[in-house]
Design a protein around this motif. Structure first.
Motif, PDB file in Angstrom:
ATOM      1  N   TRP A 176       0.850  -1.195   0.000  1.00 15.46           N
ATOM      2  CA  TRP A 176       0.000   0.000   0.000  1.00 15.46           C
ATOM      3  C   TRP A 176       0.882   1.241   0.000  1.00 15.46           C
ATOM      4  O   TRP A 176       1.678   1.469   0.916  1.00 15.46           O
ATOM      5  N   PHE A 177       0.737   2.063  -1.031  1.00 14.65           N
ATOM      6  CA  PHE A 177       1.579   3.254  -1.176  1.00 14.65           C
ATOM      7  C   PHE A 177       1.348   4.240  -0.044  1.00 14.65           C
ATOM      8  O   PHE A 177       2.248   5.030   0.280  1.00 14.65           O
ATOM      9  N   GLU A 178       0.175   4.205   0.581  1.00 16.27           N
ATOM     10  CA  GLU A 178      -0.100   5.123   1.682  1.00 16.27           C
ATOM     11  C   GLU A 178       0.817   4.876   2.874  1.00 16.27           C
ATOM     12  O   GLU A 178       0.892   5.715   3.776  1.00 16.27           O
ATOM     13  N   GLY A 179       1.481   3.743   2.917  1.00 16.45           N
ATOM     14  CA  GLY A 179       2.452   3.488   3.969  1.00 16.45           C
ATOM     15  C   GLY A 179       3.855   3.904   3.612  1.00 16.45           C
ATOM     16  O   GLY A 179       4.796   3.633   4.375  1.00 16.45           O
ATOM     17  N   MET A 180       4.039   4.582   2.458  1.00 13.13           N
ATOM     18  CA  MET A 180       5.382   4.889   1.973  1.00 13.13           C
ATOM     19  C   MET A 180       5.687   6.376   1.753  1.00 13.13           C
ATOM     20  O   MET A 180       6.762   6.693   1.225  1.00 13.13           O
ATOM     21  N   PRO A 181       4.827   7.318   2.111  1.00 17.56           N
ATOM     22  CA  PRO A 181       5.123   8.703   1.743  1.00 17.56           C
ATOM     23  C   PRO A 181       6.362   9.281   2.407  1.00 17.56           C
ATOM     24  O   PRO A 181       7.106  10.054   1.777  1.00 17.56           O
ATOM     25  N   VAL A 182       6.613   8.949   3.666  1.00 18.40           N
ATOM     26  CA  VAL A 182       7.778   9.532   4.339  1.00 18.40           C
ATOM     27  C   VAL A 182       9.070   9.016   3.712  1.00 18.40           C
ATOM     28  O   VAL A 182      10.005   9.786   3.458  1.00 18.40           O
ATOM     29  N   THR A 183       9.120   7.727   3.447  1.00 17.93           N
ATOM     30  CA  THR A 183      10.321   7.170   2.822  1.00 17.93           C
ATOM     31  C   THR A 183      10.506   7.706   1.409  1.00 17.93           C
ATOM     32  O   THR A 183      11.638   7.904   0.956  1.00 17.93           O
ATOM     33  N   THR A 184       9.401   7.952   0.706  1.00 17.94           N
ATOM     34  CA  THR A 184       9.508   8.513  -0.640  1.00 17.94           C
ATOM     35  C   THR A 184      10.050   9.938  -0.588  1.00 17.94           C
ATOM     36  O   THR A 184      10.947  10.315  -1.347  1.00 17.94           O
ATOM     37  N   ILE A 185       9.522  10.739   0.330  1.00 13.62           N
ATOM     38  CA  ILE A 185       9.993  12.118   0.469  1.00 13.62           C
ATOM     39  C   ILE A 185      11.458  12.149   0.909  1.00 13.62           C
ATOM     40  O   ILE A 185      12.224  13.022   0.494  1.00 13.62           O
TER      41      ILE A 185
END
Length: 318
Positions: A145-154
């Motif tokens: 689920w991409f919603e669990g990845m925003p901090v790592t993406t940023i």
């Protein structure tokens, strides 16, 4: 100080609620004229409202007419073009001297916030309020689920080609991130890995050791040695469910409204706040939503406006 309220009523790239979540409805409820806009106009003379509700799929504006570049129907293509639009509007608001306060359906829209403030001068930090760390990657996530990845993406740890398509986007290094809340990891029913987070974390153990305000101050003053400007992301599940149950992802041990308001004040006393995002409110679960969130959102705008209008020079303040 003029305020721009911007809504992005999407979840997983779609506006329709699905069987498990109605986060896409949150911005439409909060930015209904009788809610945040009406309250904001009591505090500010100049308030504009924009709802981004016309980017359901990539169009010629984003693809140049070649849908092979961003396939119609693909979840990540939808999320990307919605973040591109959000970044554009946040950047435009800032260029006009306005303070962007956004209501976003899901945390993945934080990428658009990062793009919108990316042209600010100097190093930028990010302060992330959440019941969870949102710091998974495609390799560590158990459900993808991409919603669990925003901090790592940023932070530049995954999705490099996608994130760099967002105008203005620049990575925020881990040492310029603070994650506050993270209460699910201390719950008896907490999921494995719910405490995974990036940057300096501030949670229950810190509050017990230092007290709530001092724990926040210690983290902020440390961040102040590396940057002077921040953008803030508030996933409202950082609030304790006795205050508000904004989704099915809440856990006991969260912040009170007063604690969240105080934390925002402590940030504004030290940093220039470039923008604030309020995320992940499902209005179908708890009828207290607007009554709890509207005053907090207005308060956050007042804090952000003061941090800009005062030409704040950061100070330490234990």
């Amino acid at each position: 100080m003029p305020i721009s309220l911007i809504g992005l009523p999407y979840m997983n790239g779609i506006r329709q609620p699905n069987a498990g979540y109605s986060f896409a409805l949150g911005p439409t409820v909060l930015l209904d004229d009788a809610n945040v806009p009406a309250a904001m106009r009591e505090a500010f003379d100049d308030v504009e409202v924009t709802m981004i509700d016309d980017v359901d799929e990539p169009g010629p504006r984003e693809t140049g007419g070649d849908h092979r570049l961003l396939p119609v129907g693909a979840e990540m293509a939808r999320i990307l073009v919605q973040n591109i639009r959000l970044a554009t509007l946040v950047a435009e608001a800032r260029a006009k001297g306005r303070v962007p306060i956004t209501s976003i359906g899901c945390c993945s829209a934080a990428l658009g916030m990062a793009g919108g403030v990316g042209n600010a001068e100097g190093d930028i930090g990010m302060i992330w309020f959440d019941c969870h760390g949102d710091a998974k990657t495609p390799d560590t996530s158990e459900n993808g689920w991409f919603e669990g990845m925003p901090v790592t993406t940023i932070a530049g740890k995954c999705w490099p080609r996608l994130r760099r398509k967002i105008p203005g986007f620049r990575e925020v290094p881990e040492d310029r991130i603070i994650t506050i809340g993270l209460q699910e990891q201390f719950s008896p029913t907490g999921r494995q890995g719910s405490g995974d987070a990036l940057g300096r974390t501030v949670h229950k153990l810190d509050f017990e050791k230092h007290g709530f305000e001092q724990a926040i101050i210690l983290a902020l003053d440390d961040l102040l040695t590396r940057c002077k400007k921040v953008f803030i992301h508030v996933d409202v599940d950082v609030l304790d469910p006795t205050v508000l149950k904004p989704s099915t992802h809440t856990a006991p041990g969260g912040l009170t409204s007063e604690q969240l308001a105080k934390a925002l004040e402590l940030i504004g006393e030290r940093f220039e706040i470039l923008a604030i995002a309020w995320s992940a409110f499902d209005p179908t679960i708890d009828p207290r939503g607007p009554a709890v969130l509207v005053p907090l959102i207005v308060h956050s705008a007042e804090v952000a406006a003061r941090s800009v209008a005062n030409g704040k020079r950061p100070k330490s303040g234990a």
